[in-house]
Design a protein around this motif. Structure first.
Motif, PDB file in Angstrom:
ATOM      1  N   PHE A   1      65.928  58.962  29.686  1.00  0.00           N
ATOM      2  CA  PHE A   1      65.170  58.391  28.570  1.00  0.00           C
ATOM      3  C   PHE A   1      64.229  59.469  28.019  1.00  0.00           C
ATOM      4  CE2 PHE A   1      61.406  58.267  31.181  1.00  0.00           C
ATOM      5  CZ  PHE A   1      61.937  58.186  32.457  1.00  0.00           C
ATOM      6  N   PHE A   2      63.590  59.172  26.924  1.00  0.00           N
ATOM      7  CA  PHE A   2      62.718  60.170  26.292  1.00  0.00           C
ATOM      8  C   PHE A   2      61.253  59.764  26.370  1.00  0.00           C
ATOM      9  CE2 PHE A   2      66.779  61.145  24.654  1.00  0.00           C
ATOM     10  CZ  PHE A   2      66.765  62.495  24.377  1.00  0.00           C
ATOM     11  N   GLN A   3      60.438  60.761  26.665  1.00  0.00           N
ATOM     12  CA  GLN A   3      58.984  60.555  26.626  1.00  0.00           C
ATOM     13  C   GLN A   3      58.398  61.539  25.621  1.00  0.00           C
ATOM     14  OE1 GLN A   3      57.442  61.360  30.576  1.00  0.00           O
ATOM     15  NE2 GLN A   3      57.546  59.189  31.152  1.00  0.00           N
ATOM     16  N   CYS A   4      57.170  61.247  25.190  1.00  0.00           N
ATOM     17  CA  CYS A   4      56.442  62.266  24.435  1.00  0.00           C
ATOM     18  C   CYS A   4      55.092  62.456  25.097  1.00  0.00           C
ATOM     19  CB  CYS A   4      56.259  61.868  22.977  1.00  0.00           C
ATOM     20  SG  CYS A   4      55.396  63.155  22.066  1.00  0.00           S
ATOM     21  N   GLU A   5      54.860  63.662  25.560  1.00  0.00           N
ATOM     22  CA  GLU A   5      53.603  63.985  26.220  1.00  0.00           C
ATOM     23  C   GLU A   5      52.715  64.720  25.216  1.00  0.00           C
ATOM     24  OE1 GLU A   5      53.763  63.631  29.760  1.00  0.00           O
ATOM     25  OE2 GLU A   5      51.984  64.684  30.470  1.00  0.00           O
ATOM     26  N   GLY A   6      51.433  64.594  25.397  1.00  0.00           N
ATOM     27  CA  GLY A   6      50.526  65.348  24.542  1.00  0.00           C
ATOM     28  C   GLY A   6      49.322  65.781  25.354  1.00  0.00           C
ATOM     29  N   MET A   7      48.669  66.818  24.878  1.00  0.00           N
ATOM     30  CA  MET A   7      47.558  67.365  25.644  1.00  0.00           C
ATOM     31  C   MET A   7      46.590  68.034  24.661  1.00  0.00           C
ATOM     32  SD  MET A   7      48.507  69.674  28.897  1.00  0.00           S
ATOM     33  CE  MET A   7      49.047  71.136  28.068  1.00  0.00           C
ATOM     34  N   MET A   8      45.305  67.844  24.904  1.00  0.00           N
ATOM     35  CA  MET A   8      44.320  68.588  24.111  1.00  0.00           C
ATOM     36  C   MET A   8      43.277  69.122  25.074  1.00  0.00           C
ATOM     37  SD  MET A   8      41.881  67.319  20.989  1.00  0.00           S
ATOM     38  CE  MET A   8      43.049  67.369  19.661  1.00  0.00           C
ATOM     39  N   VAL A   9      43.145  70.436  25.125  1.00  0.00           N
ATOM     40  CA  VAL A   9      42.202  71.056  26.062  1.00  0.00           C
ATOM     41  C   VAL A   9      41.294  72.008  25.295  1.00  0.00           C
ATOM     42  CG1 VAL A   9      41.985  72.472  28.160  1.00  0.00           C
ATOM     43  CG2 VAL A   9      43.909  70.900  27.933  1.00  0.00           C
ATOM     44  N   GLY A  10      40.028  71.972  25.656  1.00  0.00           N
ATOM     45  CA  GLY A  10      39.066  72.863  25.007  1.00  0.00           C
ATOM     46  C   GLY A  10      37.684  72.554  25.540  1.00  0.00           C
ATOM     47  N   GLU A  11      36.653  72.962  24.786  1.00  0.00           N
ATOM     48  CA  GLU A  11      35.295  72.653  25.227  1.00  0.00           C
ATOM     49  C   GLU A  11      34.868  71.312  24.633  1.00  0.00           C
ATOM     50  OE1 GLU A  11      32.694  76.499  25.988  1.00  0.00           O
ATOM     51  OE2 GLU A  11      33.944  76.739  24.210  1.00  0.00           O
ATOM     52  N   ASN A  12      34.162  70.535  25.424  1.00  0.00           N
ATOM     53  CA  ASN A  12      33.616  69.244  24.964  1.00  0.00           C
ATOM     54  C   ASN A  12      34.671  68.244  24.484  1.00  0.00           C
ATOM     55  OD1 ASN A  12      30.973  70.251  25.370  1.00  0.00           O
ATOM     56  ND2 ASN A  12      31.153  71.313  23.402  1.00  0.00           N
ATOM     57  N   ILE A  13      35.810  68.220  25.131  1.00  0.00           N
ATOM     58  CA  ILE A  13      36.821  67.203  24.769  1.00  0.00           C
ATOM     59  C   ILE A  13      36.533  65.962  25.628  1.00  0.00           C
ATOM     60  CG2 ILE A  13      39.267  66.630  24.664  1.00  0.00           C
ATOM     61  CD1 ILE A  13      38.907  68.930  22.915  1.00  0.00           C
ATOM     62  N   SER A  14      36.538  64.790  24.982  1.00  0.00           N
ATOM     63  CA  SER A  14      36.137  63.584  25.719  1.00  0.00           C
ATOM     64  C   SER A  14      37.143  62.453  25.536  1.00  0.00           C
ATOM     65  CB  SER A  14      34.775  63.112  25.213  1.00  0.00           C
ATOM     66  OG  SER A  14      34.949  62.584  23.914  1.00  0.00           O
ATOM     67  N   ILE A  15      36.886  61.342  26.206  1.00  0.00           N
ATOM     68  CA  ILE A  15      37.741  60.164  26.080  1.00  0.00           C
ATOM     69  C   ILE A  15      37.690  59.630  24.646  1.00  0.00           C
ATOM     70  CG2 ILE A  15      38.113  57.795  26.899  1.00  0.00           C
ATOM     71  CD1 ILE A  15      36.986  58.691  29.605  1.00  0.00           C
ATOM     72  N   ALA A  16      36.570  59.823  23.983  1.00  0.00           N
ATOM     73  CA  ALA A  16      36.474  59.379  22.581  1.00  0.00           C
ATOM     74  C   ALA A  16      37.524  60.107  21.736  1.00  0.00           C
ATOM     75  CB  ALA A  16      35.072  59.654  22.035  1.00  0.00           C
ATOM     76  N   ASN A  17      37.706  61.422  22.017  1.00  0.00           N
ATOM     77  CA  ASN A  17      38.725  62.181  21.288  1.00  0.00           C
ATOM     78  C   ASN A  17      40.118  61.628  21.587  1.00  0.00           C
ATOM     79  OD1 ASN A  17      36.764  64.991  22.176  1.00  0.00           O
ATOM     80  ND2 ASN A  17      36.903  64.140  20.119  1.00  0.00           N
ATOM     81  N   LEU A  18      40.320  61.301  22.864  1.00  0.00           N
ATOM     82  CA  LEU A  18      41.616  60.748  23.289  1.00  0.00           C
ATOM     83  C   LEU A  18      41.928  59.470  22.508  1.00  0.00           C
ATOM     84  CD1 LEU A  18      44.038  60.143  25.206  1.00  0.00           C
ATOM     85  CD2 LEU A  18      42.401  59.270  26.861  1.00  0.00           C
ATOM     86  N   ILE A  19      40.957  58.568  22.462  1.00  0.00           N
ATOM     87  CA  ILE A  19      41.176  57.283  21.783  1.00  0.00           C
ATOM     88  C   ILE A  19      41.456  57.505  20.297  1.00  0.00           C
ATOM     89  CG2 ILE A  19      40.063  55.110  21.089  1.00  0.00           C
ATOM     90  CD1 ILE A  19      38.607  55.172  23.813  1.00  0.00           C
TER      91      ILE A  19
END
Ligand code: PHE
Length: 334
Positions: A201-219
């Motif tokens: 099956f297929f998934q799509c993964e994503g990632m964001m890494v840097g300074e000051n990245i938070s759950i708010a950014n994720l949402i």
């Protein structure tokens, strides 16, 4: 009929056609030269003469092209009739136009949305090492989470990736410590199949890494991507969830795109749809990829592209997607 038209009518071969073109219609042909002569006429006659000239030229050109097409068709038919290798009595092959597989279509759409938000779109291997699939995402050898994902092992010790998270390490090492990327791809799990389970099956993964990245950014990012995919405002809900490579970890739900959260048969009247997992990347994962967790943080998410495609195109049996059944594929409305 004037003389030129008579001459054209008597032509029998393509060579004669070429000769006619040269004599009348080419740059130095008689008709073209006549046009050049118009400028020597008195102004009062010029307009009328120009009009007649144009009519004549158009009429001759049109007859010329008609004749050329019919001579060519005749020549081709002669060839077909006389060529012993061509059997014109065999029924023609019906040509049908193909189309993109629904998963390809959706993957491209997601890639387009995410790259417009500045995410790299990375394509990874399907065969990965045990380290990439498990150890590098904080699932050590004796960890029970390994058993959550039944694995297809290859005889060389490698495996078919069970999750797109297997690419996290490589991407962090290559593009980190500041990186935003998505990596859609095929995953494999050694399990029995039924209408809602497939070994591939297929998934799509994503990632964001840097300074000051938070759950708010994720949402915010999840909300934006999902709203774009479904073409309407989608709310995002996080519930506590366990994945060894994120801390804290969440199950990711989206408000039902079909009823807008009111409740319908697709969301089983809950208003919400389970889409995947997400969370803040575990510091062990960052450290293993030489990213300093004191300075950099990031989130990761993974959702089921296959599941999303099934919802979007109202597919009720996941096995159809791998079946190569053209009737099924043609029936999908995009
Ligand atoms: N890899 C997880 C799975 O296959 C999904 C996930 C990805 C969870 C990223 C959290 C972060 O279920």
């Amino acid at each position: 009929m004037n003389d030129i038209e008579k001459e054209l009518e008597q032509i029998q071969t393509e060579a004669e056609m070429a000769e006619f073109h040269k004599n009348y219609l080419s740059k130095t042909g008689k008709l073209t030269m006549m046009m050049a002569g118009l400028k020597d006429l008195p102004a009062s006659e010029r307009a009328e003469a120009g009009k007649r000239y144009n009519e004549l030229k158009r009429a001759i050109e049109s007859q010329f092209f008609k004749k050329q097409a019919s001579l060519r068709a005749k020549a081709v038919n002669e060839k077909l009739k006389n060529d012993p290798l061509i059997d014109i009595t065999i029924p023609a092959i019906k040509k049908t136009q193909g189309s993109l597989h629904p998963i390809t279509h959706l993957t491209r759409r997601v890639a387009e949305i995410c790259s417009s938000m500045g995410f790299l779109v990375v394509d990874g291997n399907e065969v990965v090492t045990e380290f990439e699939n498990f150890d590098a995402v904080n699932i050590p050898a004796d960890h029970p989470a390994r058993d959550m994902q039944d694995t297809f092992w290859l005889t060389n010790g490698k495996l078919l990736k069970t999750q797109t998270s297997a690419l996290q390490h490589e991407i962090l090492k290559k593009h980190g410590p500041v990186v935003s990327a998505i990596f859609p791809g095929r995953c494999y799990r050694n399990e029995a199949t039924d209408a809602s389970h497939e070994f591939s099956f297929f998934q799509c993964e994503g990632m964001m890494v840097g300074e000051n990245i938070s759950i708010a950014n994720l949402i915010y990012v999840m909300k934006t991507i999902l709203s774009q995919i479904f073409g309407r405002e989608i709310e995002v809900r996080l519930r506590p969830g366990f994945f060894p490579f994120v801390e804290p970890g969440f199950e990711l739900d989206g408000s039902c795109p079909f009823c807008g959260g009111k409740g319908c048969s697709v969301c089983k009247h809950s208003g919400w749809i389970e889409l995947g997992g997400c969370g803040m990347i575990h510091e062990n994962v960052l450290k293993m990829a030489d990213v300093n967790p004191e300075q950099y943080q990031g989130f990761a998410f993974g959702f089921g592209l296959t599941r999303l495609a099934m919802m979007q195109y109202a597919i009720n049996d996941v096995r159809l997607l791998n079946s190569g059944n053209l009737e099924f594929l043609r029936g999908i409305k995009r």
